[in-house]
Design a protein around this motif. Sequence first.
Motif, PDB file in Angstrom:
ATOM      1  N   GLN A  46      13.640   0.634  -7.391  1.00 59.16           N
ATOM      2  CA  GLN A  46      13.056   0.883  -8.506  1.00 59.16           C
ATOM      3  C   GLN A  46      11.594   1.113  -8.316  1.00 59.16           C
ATOM      4  OE1 GLN A  46      14.100  -1.940  -8.231  1.00 59.16           O
ATOM      5  NE2 GLN A  46      13.270  -3.619  -9.258  1.00 59.16           N
ATOM      6  N   TYR A  47      11.004   0.672  -7.385  1.00 54.78           N
ATOM      7  CA  TYR A  47       9.554   1.089  -7.074  1.00 54.78           C
ATOM      8  C   TYR A  47       9.460   2.192  -5.990  1.00 54.78           C
ATOM      9  CZ  TYR A  47       9.352  -3.988  -8.715  1.00 54.78           C
ATOM     10  OH  TYR A  47       9.753  -4.948  -9.337  1.00 54.78           O
ATOM     11  N   LYS A  48       8.317   2.764  -6.012  1.00 53.46           N
ATOM     12  CA  LYS A  48       8.143   3.806  -5.432  1.00 53.46           C
ATOM     13  C   LYS A  48       7.208   3.432  -4.146  1.00 53.46           C
ATOM     14  CE  LYS A  48       5.869   8.463  -5.195  1.00 53.46           C
ATOM     15  NZ  LYS A  48       5.245   9.681  -5.920  1.00 53.46           N
ATOM     16  N   LEU A  49       7.557   3.761  -3.159  1.00 52.95           N
ATOM     17  CA  LEU A  49       6.887   3.288  -1.844  1.00 52.95           C
ATOM     18  C   LEU A  49       5.842   4.180  -1.525  1.00 52.95           C
ATOM     19  CD1 LEU A  49       6.998   1.147   0.689  1.00 52.95           C
ATOM     20  CD2 LEU A  49       8.287   2.827   1.733  1.00 52.95           C
ATOM     21  N   THR A  50       4.508   3.624  -1.714  1.00 48.59           N
ATOM     22  CA  THR A  50       3.398   4.477  -1.428  1.00 48.59           C
ATOM     23  C   THR A  50       2.657   4.188   0.156  1.00 48.59           C
ATOM     24  OG1 THR A  50       2.026   2.719  -2.446  1.00 48.59           O
ATOM     25  CG2 THR A  50       2.713   4.464  -3.846  1.00 48.59           C
ATOM     26  N   ASP A  51       2.706   3.302   0.534  1.00 48.81           N
ATOM     27  CA  ASP A  51       2.134   3.090   2.006  1.00 48.81           C
ATOM     28  C   ASP A  51       2.984   2.056   2.532  1.00 48.81           C
ATOM     29  OD1 ASP A  51       0.299   3.534   3.930  1.00 48.81           O
ATOM     30  OD2 ASP A  51      -1.287   2.153   2.880  1.00 48.81           O
ATOM     31  N   PHE A 100       2.552  -7.216  12.130  1.00 52.21           N
ATOM     32  CA  PHE A 100       3.385  -7.395  11.252  1.00 52.21           C
ATOM     33  C   PHE A 100       3.459  -5.973  10.584  1.00 52.21           C
ATOM     34  CE2 PHE A 100       1.121 -11.426  11.550  1.00 52.21           C
ATOM     35  CZ  PHE A 100       2.019 -12.337  11.488  1.00 52.21           C
ATOM     36  N   PHE A 101       4.459  -5.749   9.882  1.00 56.89           N
ATOM     37  CA  PHE A 101       4.558  -4.550   9.102  1.00 56.89           C
ATOM     38  C   PHE A 101       4.482  -4.787   7.629  1.00 56.89           C
ATOM     39  CE2 PHE A 101       7.402  -1.274   7.310  1.00 56.89           C
ATOM     40  CZ  PHE A 101       6.842  -0.095   7.779  1.00 56.89           C
ATOM     41  N   ARG A 102       3.932  -3.956   7.020  1.00 58.87           N
ATOM     42  CA  ARG A 102       3.514  -4.119   5.475  1.00 58.87           C
ATOM     43  C   ARG A 102       4.048  -3.050   4.867  1.00 58.87           C
ATOM     44  NH1 ARG A 102       0.777  -7.302   1.853  1.00 58.87           N
ATOM     45  NH2 ARG A 102      -0.289  -6.368   0.340  1.00 58.87           N
ATOM     46  N   LEU A 103       4.349  -3.301   3.429  1.00 58.21           N
ATOM     47  CA  LEU A 103       5.019  -2.220   2.638  1.00 58.21           C
ATOM     48  C   LEU A 103       4.116  -2.170   1.372  1.00 58.21           C
ATOM     49  CD1 LEU A 103       7.819  -3.316   4.196  1.00 58.21           C
ATOM     50  CD2 LEU A 103       8.553  -1.490   2.987  1.00 58.21           C
ATOM     51  N   VAL A 104       3.732  -1.169   0.734  1.00 56.93           N
ATOM     52  CA  VAL A 104       3.322  -1.140  -0.546  1.00 56.93           C
ATOM     53  C   VAL A 104       3.757  -0.128  -1.570  1.00 56.93           C
ATOM     54  CG1 VAL A 104       0.804  -0.695  -1.538  1.00 56.93           C
ATOM     55  CG2 VAL A 104       1.084  -1.772   0.697  1.00 56.93           C
ATOM     56  N   THR A 105       3.849  -0.679  -2.685  1.00 54.70           N
ATOM     57  CA  THR A 105       4.557   0.239  -3.746  1.00 54.70           C
ATOM     58  C   THR A 105       3.502   0.733  -4.744  1.00 54.70           C
ATOM     59  OG1 THR A 105       5.373  -1.538  -5.211  1.00 54.70           O
ATOM     60  CG2 THR A 105       6.738  -0.808  -3.420  1.00 54.70           C
ATOM     61  N   ASP A 106       3.991   1.473  -5.670  1.00 61.88           N
ATOM     62  CA  ASP A 106       3.009   1.972  -6.846  1.00 61.88           C
ATOM     63  C   ASP A 106       2.825   1.085  -7.955  1.00 61.88           C
ATOM     64  OD1 ASP A 106       5.586   2.107  -7.920  1.00 61.88           O
ATOM     65  OD2 ASP A 106       5.278   4.103  -8.487  1.00 61.88           O
ATOM     66  N   THR A 107       3.613   0.042  -7.886  1.00 57.70           N
ATOM     67  CA  THR A 107       3.688  -1.051  -8.815  1.00 57.70           C
ATOM     68  C   THR A 107       2.842  -2.380  -8.336  1.00 57.70           C
ATOM     69  OG1 THR A 107       6.021  -0.628  -9.675  1.00 57.70           O
ATOM     70  CG2 THR A 107       4.973  -2.679 -10.175  1.00 57.70           C
ATOM     71  N   VAL A 108       1.844  -2.677  -9.466  1.00 55.40           N
ATOM     72  CA  VAL A 108       0.865  -3.655  -8.946  1.00 55.40           C
ATOM     73  C   VAL A 108       1.702  -5.146  -8.843  1.00 55.40           C
ATOM     74  CG1 VAL A 108      -1.111  -5.299  -9.820  1.00 55.40           C
ATOM     75  CG2 VAL A 108      -0.583  -2.811 -10.604  1.00 55.40           C
ATOM     76  N   GLY A 109       1.250  -5.638  -7.526  1.00 59.11           N
ATOM     77  CA  GLY A 109       1.872  -6.867  -7.291  1.00 59.11           C
ATOM     78  C   GLY A 109       3.309  -6.756  -6.504  1.00 59.11           C
ATOM     79  N   GLN A 110       3.577  -5.419  -6.316  1.00 58.52           N
ATOM     80  CA  GLN A 110       4.898  -5.139  -5.468  1.00 58.52           C
ATOM     81  C   GLN A 110       4.558  -4.646  -4.005  1.00 58.52           C
ATOM     82  OE1 GLN A 110       7.844  -6.419  -6.698  1.00 58.52           O
ATOM     83  NE2 GLN A 110       6.422  -7.137  -8.391  1.00 58.52           N
ATOM     84  N   LYS A 111       4.187  -5.658  -3.223  1.00 61.25           N
ATOM     85  CA  LYS A 111       3.896  -5.364  -1.821  1.00 61.25           C
ATOM     86  C   LYS A 111       4.656  -6.486  -1.083  1.00 61.25           C
ATOM     87  CE  LYS A 111      -0.609  -4.076  -3.368  1.00 61.25           C
ATOM     88  NZ  LYS A 111      -1.964  -4.346  -3.150  1.00 61.25           N
TER      89      LYS A 111
END
Length: 402
Positions: A46-51, A100-111
Amino acid sequence: MVFLPLFIISTRVFGQIWTVFYKTTSVCALNGSTVNMSCSYTYPQQYKLTDTFWMLGVEIKSLKEYPKYKDRVEYIEDRQKQTAVLRLHNITNNDERVYFFRLVTDTVGQKWIGQPGIQLKVSALQVKAPQLVLEKERVNLTCESTCSLTDAFIWYKNGQALKIQNKTLQLQSERSDSGRYSCAVRGHEDLPSPAVSVNVMYPPLNTSVSISPSEIVEGDSVTLICSSDSNPPALNFSWFKENQSSAVGSGQSFIISSFNSSHSGRYYCEAQNQHGSQRSASVSVSVKGDWDILYIIAVCVTSAIIVGCGLLFLIIIIVHKRTKKSNNDSKDTEQKKTSAGKASESRDAENASAQDDRDTDTKKPEAEEIAYASITFHHPANEAKSAASQDMDVSVIYSGIR
């Protein structure tokens, strides 16, 4: 490379799963090489992966933001397959960190940061060899690293590749084995270990003496030099003169400042290092005049021997020929005697026959002419008869006629 059990780090957020899957948690690579660290991941749809990016554990920022990494880092990612690779070029010991590998979404706090990360270890190859190698001694050279690498190794001697591909290189310690050795891992031939020197130690060999000047005049300064092949080089030299019990000098050079006939003789040297010693062959040293006299004597003796041998050979030939001729003459004489005996017997027989004929002629006078003719022409070859025999025959004939 070291492969440990696979790790899946996941968590459930609002009924969805975050996952980072590292293929290995520890990677070992050669200093100066390129290393790949990879993972796969999942995140709540449901989140969009931005970075996405790779980071160190110190602070949350991409490796590309560090000056020492930005020109050496590549991110290779396939978002449809949800895989990511960190490619790090020209690694050094300073790169030994956890990544480490990191994922960031367009939703605040969803990393999300994937744990436990990948530990990078940097290995440097080195050759382990004994410091002292003695000739004929079996020696092992080992290509070592700080972590486990593939068993496909390459060995080099003085920059030239050898056929040995094992982790250990075995030497029989010949003199020709001295040189600089290094090793590398197959596929990383451009990253060899630092070279180490192997010196095979051996005692003096091929020890010899040279004389200067080559022709010595009485009063000259004469120098004898002792040379040898050894490792390490021989440092102790002793000089000896034949028929003398003690050394006459020491050092690599032996100098006779004013040479005279009392110095003439045969000299030799002995070279020594910590692994053994060797004596040279003796050399004759004398003034030029002495050598001239000896040379003349030697030539005269040699010439006399040659001439004597020639004369002896000639005498043997002459005696042989004379003996052979004497034997031949003896044989001829014997043959002549035998022939003469046979001829004498033949003549006696003929004379007896002739006497019988004459007796017959006395009884039959009418056959005078026939008997005479018969006696005259029956033996034309009796010219060899003696004069006495001929006179006797004639007198006998004529007495018969009368």
